[in-house]
Design a protein around this motif. Structure first.
Motif, PDB file in Angstrom:
ATOM      1  N   TYR A 192     -90.312  72.700 -21.894  1.00 17.44           N
ATOM      2  CA  TYR A 192     -89.065  71.929 -21.760  1.00 17.44           C
ATOM      3  C   TYR A 192     -89.375  70.699 -20.913  1.00 17.44           C
ATOM      4  O   TYR A 192     -89.982  70.817 -19.843  1.00 17.44           O
ATOM      5  N   TRP A 193     -88.959  69.535 -21.403  1.00  9.89           N
ATOM      6  CA  TRP A 193     -89.120  68.295 -20.642  1.00  9.89           C
ATOM      7  C   TRP A 193     -87.806  67.550 -20.622  1.00  9.89           C
ATOM      8  O   TRP A 193     -87.209  67.297 -21.669  1.00  9.89           O
ATOM      9  N   THR A 204     -91.590  67.905 -26.991  1.00 12.17           N
ATOM     10  CA  THR A 204     -90.876  69.171 -27.182  1.00 12.17           C
ATOM     11  C   THR A 204     -90.976  69.629 -28.632  1.00 12.17           C
ATOM     12  O   THR A 204     -91.286  70.789 -28.910  1.00 12.17           O
ATOM     13  N   ASN A 237     -93.200  72.938 -29.333  1.00 14.23           N
ATOM     14  CA  ASN A 237     -92.367  74.104 -29.615  1.00 14.23           C
ATOM     15  C   ASN A 237     -92.249  74.426 -31.100  1.00 14.23           C
ATOM     16  O   ASN A 237     -92.088  75.586 -31.470  1.00 14.23           O
ATOM     17  N   TYR A 241     -84.739  70.666 -26.751  1.00 13.11           N
ATOM     18  CA  TYR A 241     -85.160  72.052 -26.623  1.00 13.11           C
ATOM     19  C   TYR A 241     -84.359  72.953 -27.565  1.00 13.11           C
ATOM     20  O   TYR A 241     -84.931  73.788 -28.283  1.00 13.11           O
ATOM     21  N   SER A 254     -85.506  72.581 -31.060  1.00 14.55           N
ATOM     22  CA  SER A 254     -86.814  73.200 -31.311  1.00 14.55           C
ATOM     23  C   SER A 254     -86.705  74.711 -31.428  1.00 14.55           C
ATOM     24  O   SER A 254     -87.436  75.340 -32.204  1.00 14.55           O
TER      25      SER A 254
END
Length: 292
Positions: free
Chosen positions: A100-101, A114, A118, A171, A174
């Motif tokens: 997670y960014w 991401t 992911n 996130y 993904s």
């Protein structure tokens, strides 16, 4: 505990991505204790070797490491080639790696990080290893998603957040992509004796997201941490889906706390899943991946 014929995973080889810490390492450790020949991936060789030593000390007689940054497609391909050279069989692939960014990062390929790590990483790695899995069948592909998939939406007009980026939105998308991928893979592998399932490990206390945390994460995670699952408890569902003999023919399902559950309604959209598959195959240069 050693790899003896009396153990349920004896004679089976398992690859766990992101196996140097957190849920991934706990998953590898649990499967090693069940007798599996475990292989793990990690970005840093020293950390991977440290994790391998822990796995051997906890009962894993055979432990291999593969080093690479799976957000970079060239490294995914190189790592897959090494796996094919060194592992003559592959019974289970656990797509565990993820991140997670809060702010938008670009990979060496120019992809949004991401989405690259992911989703594209497990998509590409699974397809590159699919022949080996099929020849080792009955085999399993286990993809670690999250309940966050329920808040996700596949935005084909802005898959990589170029127009508008939100760490949470990237996130969530993904994680929905993970479930769509697992279900589409299950459909494409129908009749091959290779199963594909997804799961939610629970909210687990790890260093996940620490590299670039959100403001909410910085403020609230320290207070919530005592109520989160340990990595060992978080790995329980991954281990269950990877190893339980009763699940040998169960495919295209989503598991929570060791039980099959209904995932969010958008994850069952076969048109979206097929489109995402094609877009992903184009992005990683993998035409005709796992064709029906």
């Amino acid at each position: 505990m050693r790899n003896t014929p009396g153990l349920p995973m004896a004679g089976r080889t398992v690859l766990v991505t992101g196996g140097t810490a957190g849920i991934g390492k706990a998953t590898a450790m649990g499967l090693a204790r069940l007798g599996a020949h475990v292989a793990i991936t990690g970005r840093d060789r020293d950390r991977a070797e440290d994790a391998a030593r822990e796995l051997r000390a906890s009962g894993g007689e055979r432990v291999d490491i593969f080093v690479g940054d799976l957000s970079v497609q060239l490294q995914v391909r190189r790592l897959a080639g090494e796996v094919l050279q060194r592992l003559p069989r592959l019974d289970v692939l656990v797509n565990n790696v993820g991140g997670y960014w809060n702010s938008r990062h670009r990979t060496a390929d120019g992809r949004e990080r991401t989405f690259a790590l992911n989703h594209l990483a497990p998509f590409l790695l699974t397809n590159l290893l699919l022949d080996r899995l099929t020849r080792s069948a009955p085999a399993r592909v286990v993809t670690v998603s999250s309940h966050a998939h329920a808040m996700g939406r596949i935005d084909f007009d802005d898959l990589e957040g170029e127009r508008s980026y939100s760490g949470a939105r990237a996130y969530n998308q993904s994680k929905l992509a993970n479930v769509l991928f697992a279900y589409e893979l299950a459909r494409r592998l129908n009749g091959t004796a290779v199963t594909a399932n997804a799961l939610h490990p629970g909210v687990v206390s790890t260093a996940f997201g620490a590299e670039d945390p959100s403001r909410v994460g910085r403020l609230f995670v320290p207070f919530l941490r005592p109520f989160m699952k340990t990595p060992t408890r978080g790995a329980a569902t991954s281990i269950h889906v990877a190893a339980n003999p009763d699940l040998e023919q169960v495919t295209g399902r989503y598991f929570v706390n060791g039980n099959p559950k209904r995932s969010a309604q958008p994850s069952y959209d076969e048109t979206t899943a097929a489109r995402l598959w094609q877009v992903s195959a184009d992005l990683v240069g993998l035409a005709g991946a796992a064709a029906k």
